[in-house]
Design an enzyme around this catalytic site. Sequence first.
Site, PDB file in Angstrom:
ATOM      1  N   LYS A 297      -4.397 -10.827   4.717  1.00 28.86           N
ATOM      2  CA  LYS A 297      -3.997  -9.456   5.036  1.00 28.86           C
ATOM      3  C   LYS A 297      -3.354  -8.757   3.845  1.00 28.86           C
ATOM      4  O   LYS A 297      -3.335  -7.522   3.788  1.00 28.86           O
ATOM      5  CB  LYS A 297      -3.044  -9.458   6.235  1.00 28.86           C
ATOM      6  CG  LYS A 297      -3.701  -9.885   7.550  1.00 28.86           C
ATOM      7  CD  LYS A 297      -2.708  -9.844   8.692  1.00 28.86           C
ATOM      8  CE  LYS A 297      -3.357 -10.133  10.039  1.00 28.86           C
ATOM      9  NZ  LYS A 297      -3.738 -11.538  10.221  1.00 28.86           N
TER      10      LYS A 297
ATOM     11  N   SER B 280       1.508  -9.659  11.908  1.00 34.33           N
ATOM     12  CA  SER B 280       0.259 -10.364  11.642  1.00 34.33           C
ATOM     13  C   SER B 280      -0.792 -10.017  12.691  1.00 34.33           C
ATOM     14  O   SER B 280      -1.382 -10.875  13.336  1.00 34.33           O
ATOM     15  CB  SER B 280       0.473 -11.880  11.585  1.00 34.33           C
ATOM     16  OG  SER B 280      -0.573 -12.502  10.879  1.00 34.33           O
TER      17      SER B 280
ATOM     18  N   SER C 145      -3.701 -15.945   7.253  1.00 38.59           N
ATOM     19  CA  SER C 145      -3.340 -14.529   7.348  1.00 38.59           C
ATOM     20  C   SER C 145      -2.741 -13.928   6.088  1.00 38.59           C
ATOM     21  O   SER C 145      -2.464 -12.726   6.066  1.00 38.59           O
ATOM     22  CB  SER C 145      -2.384 -14.303   8.522  1.00 38.59           C
ATOM     23  OG  SER C 145      -3.112 -13.967   9.681  1.00 38.59           O
TER      24      SER C 145
END
Length: 547
Positions: free
Chosen positions: A189, A380, A186
């Site tokens: 991102k 997230s 993640s």
Amino acid sequence: MGAGVGAARRRRGTAAGLFGAALLVVGTVLGAGGAYAQPSPGPGGHTAGPGGDDNSQGGRGDLGDQGGRDGRKGEPGRTEPGRTRPAPGQSSGGPGRRAEPPGTAATTAPGGGSPVARPVPATGAVLTGVDSAPEGAVPTAQGLQQALAPALADRSLGTVTFAVADAATGQLLYGSGENTPATPASTTKLATSVAALSLIPADTRLTTRAVRGADPGTVTLVGGGDPTLTALRADQVQIGDQPADADTAPASLEELARQTAAALKAAGTGTVKLDYDLSLYSGGQPHPTNPDNQNIALVVPLMVDEAKTDPKSREEAPNRVADPARAAADAFAALLAAQGVTVEGKARPAAAPAAADAPVLGRVDSPTVARLIERMLTTSDNQLAEAIARQVALAGHQPASFEGAATAVTQELTRLGVPMTGVVLNDGSGLHKGNAIPPVTLVRLLALAASDQHPTLRPVLTGLPVAGFTGTLAKRYGSGSGAADAAGLIRAKTGTLSNVNTLAGTVVDADGRLLTFAVMTSTQAPADTARAAMDRIAARLTSCGCH
């Protein structure tokens, strides 16, 4: 090397303002929406998901970071579905966001145990630490090597690569394997967010509309790409376990139904047919490596409450409905009925996109893109990340698809001068195991967000979870972790997939210097163990000047 009591005292003195100023206010997780538009004046309407250990997923680490943790091109001169506008007086979000009063936050040590109350640092102007940096001398490679060596020797890290850079200049200070691509999970991102804020005005809002359809007596619900459009009542909506405020409240499907019913009744219409327009995206796509409707739903421009089967679910990987658009349309039909308008038959996909000049019966707007990105990073949120990635694609004149979004993000980061050698992107959320990013790219993204040359990127930093306090770091940096002294001094994006753990963010060292760092691991160790080891690496940076 500036480690020791004296350095620690210096750190707590010179970084006193940074401690609160670089802190995303505890209890505030920002939220909702996502779509590209040319800003223009208009009203706003503004859901939700608590933070927590990212990607714990109850053992389902292969699903990636939590996205349901509660995780279109137009012709010039006309407004298309999904083209949005800022609310009057809304700022782009970044420095100066409203702060809440100091209080306390409950944190839990890794492995469980009773929550421990921590004092919430006093808040100041957001990112004073960035705007006033640098304070102390720049750490040296030798100093960093000596400070980090004990933490890097932890065998639970497995294969580890990392990079440390100066936030003020972007200069790489120290690293190992810093140019080697690794699975980012993640932390992907960060790339999505930087590209989005570079391409899209931060005060852009996503609009969901109801218009008169092409067929007589038909209402068309036009999807604008807002995954957090909510069917919940206002008093049921929470952002990060806190009631939503004016900045974070999601667009309301009930309000859209109320406006639409009022317009229909004024025209003497009490019975309609309903269809829905999904033309904003290039088809409805399941995530390539997560098609099970659990951690992320089918990516379409129309859904309510992120397509969760239970809109109030606080699970890390909630179940999703199989057809998010139809579920949203059915919910809208029920809300119209509650307003006294009868919908004949079942809602169906529109045969063609809604006309640009179709009379508007109602519209609701998401929070600003800046707010959406802050929430997406803090919690997230995978569903929101893919929605924002679609807006990057549209702003970059690419198809609104996984492939188009990856191309648009790559092109924009290249334009910004981010080192892209070895970077491979397949999605915007980081769920895809085929993504690859070197540590040096992650620290460069963070340094750009801290740069005076790119103030529009500030929400990347304000959205980072705060160690021990917010989002996916709320339950880390607790007592027994070996990193508790760094709570509040580190902001970082987390990432977890099966056998992969990543952490990338900012840290204030003992001399008040703001640094960016990225740690990427591949290990067979339990995720909690590996994450704690990474936290100790970052904590080492807070306790030394590293000269």
